[in-house]
Enzyme design. Structure first.
Site: not given
Ligand code: GDP
Ligand code: IMO
Ligand code: MG
Length: 430
Positions: A17, A45
């Site tokens: 992340d 994503h």
């Protein structure tokens, strides 16, 4: 936007992340092909384009750029229903996705319903001692890939005669295991077969030889971006085992996961956020389970893209990032989410660990050691100003520039881009 010569890989330097999706999308402006090479729908994503937010789990983020070819490599584990759900969701929002711009390797392994059942049941039965997986069936699918006899690949999915026998055999076997270990009711193999026969029919036009396509595209002068998922510290070999995911998700996994030789790739772009986060279990030396962590979580919207779990937050760990950058041979780094740290009076950066009374100045990917270390911090002054409107690196407050320069000096790799917001435009070149 700068132009990078040659092919690039974008990978995470922390525990995921880091903003890989945003950066792949950004550099793909000058590319022809985007390829995912590891993981599955455990990834999440995010890209923001002109106010629209898109989250991908299996699809490469190149699908948002018209004319881009997107490939799913053999290193990925694919849950067909999830792929189609994602495709249909984006098509409904006006994104074109067809075999014109998406191909899937015939060598890619599948995530099957029993993989997800096993993943969830194992997490439930471990009563807090679990890995904290995304329950997407990732570990059990990769286990079958290595086991071989019980694996199902895309090539099998599109061969109906073979698929029926294979699913009958594997589901019958797996029902026994799931009943014995977790008391789960049996799956109906015929229903699993019928569902997957439909998936196979729909997937067939997308199936291709990804490694072959990439090598030919490179020879024809096309530019490729390899989209890493997860991150080096979640890599099954080099991460904080066993609190890792089940794929080779450092940059090193791209060669086997996409099917290309190392000489094809020249730019190794590591992505790191200006602090640390982690989802799920496992050691996290710089974790701030306090008001600092909450401040970062709220300003950075640090909630999982895939599971919405609150992410654990902490100070930047330069020992861990140096390890990842060295392991992956980072040739440059993009620093993301720098804007989130605005408003903190002092910032801390972990430059070494104390372990058994001695200083440990390099990272040991050993959870027993990491659980015992105490971070050694350097304190840097923070900045008050909101920096998300900055248009160039020199617009940033002096303290923010000093913070970037200090991280660069400790890690020893050029920080070539700094991201101060989720939009494409909020990216500063140095
Ligand atoms: P990935 O898994 O590495 O692609 O990252 P995620 O998409 O899961 O999480 C990163 C989050 O931060 C997403 O919500 C992005 O939109 C957002 N983001 C990316 N870069 C920046 C940035 O520089 N500043 C802020 N505030 N948000 C960012
Ligand atoms: P992206 O690509 C953050 C973590 C899970 C869990 C561990 C194992 O968005 O950066 P798994 O379901 O893979 O067996 O879970 O790995 N994990 C991630 N954490 N970002 C990710 O991906 C992750 N992919 C897996 O939270 O701790
Ligand atoms: Mg993510």
């Amino acid at each position: 936007m700068k132009t990078l010569d040659g092919n690039s890989v974008v990978f995470g330097l922390q525990w995921g992340d880091e903003g890989k999706g945003k950066i792949v999308d950004y550099i793909a402006e000058r590319a022809d092909i985007v390829v995912r090479y590891c993981g599955g729908a455990n990834a999440g994503h995010t890209v923001r384009i002109g106010g629209d937010k898109y989250s991908t789990h299996l699809l490469p983020v190149g699908v948002f750029r018209p004319g881009m070819m997107n490939l799913i490599g053999n290193g990925v584990v694919l849950e067909p229903a999830k792929l189609f759900e994602e495709i249909d969701g984006f098509i409904a929002r006006g994104v074109s996705i067809s075999p014109q711009n998406l191909r899937v390797s015939y060598k890619t392994h599948l995530v099957m319903p029993y993989h997800k059942l096993e993943d969830g049941a194992r997490e439930n039965s471990s009563q807090g001692g679990g890995i904290g997986t995304t329950r997407r069936g990732i570990g059990p699918s990769y286990a079958d890939k290595m086991q071989r006899a019980t694996a199902i690949r895309v090539a099998d999915l599109v061969r109906e005669d073979k698929l029926k026998q294979l699913i009958a055999k594997v589901v019958t076997e797996r029902n026994k295991v799931l009943a014995a270990l977790y008391g789960l009711p049996p799956l109906d193999w015929n229903a699993v077969f019928e569902e997957h026969r439909e998936h196979g029919r729909r997937l067939k036009p997308f199936v291709d030889d990804v490694g072959h396509l990439l090598i030919a595209a490179h020879a024809a002068g096309k530019r490729i971006v390899f989209e890493g998922a997860h991150a080096a510290l979640l890599d099954v070999d080099h991460g904080t085992y066993p609190y890792v995911t089940s794929s080779s998700c450092s940059a090193l996994g791209l060669f086997t996961g996409a099917g290309v030789p190392p000489r094809l790739v020249s730019n190794y772009i590591g992505i790191m956020k200006a602090y640390s986060t982690r989802v799920g279990g496992g050691p996290f030396p710089t974790e701030q389970d306090n008001e600092i962590g909450s401040y970062i979580r709220e300003r950075g919207n640090e909630y999982g893209t895939t599971t919405r779990r609150p992410r654990r937050c902490g100070w930047f760990d330069a020992v861990a990032v140096k390890y990842s950058a060295d392991l992956c041979g980072a040739t440059e780094i993009t620093l993301t989410l720098l804007d989130v740290l605005g408003g903190l009076k002092d910032l801390r950066v972990c430059t070494a660990y104390k372990h058994n009374g001695a200083i440990l100045d390099y990272f040991r990917a050993d959870m027993d050691v990491l659980a015992e270390v105490e971070p050694v911090y350097e304190t840097l002054p923070g900045w008050e100003d909101e920096i998300s409107g900055a248009k160039s690196f020199n617009d940033l407050p002096l303290q923010a520039r000093k913070y970037v320069e200090r991280l660069e000096a400790i890690i020893g790799v050029k920080i070539s881009m700094v991201s101060v917001g989720a939009e494409r435009s909020q990216t500063l070149m140095r």
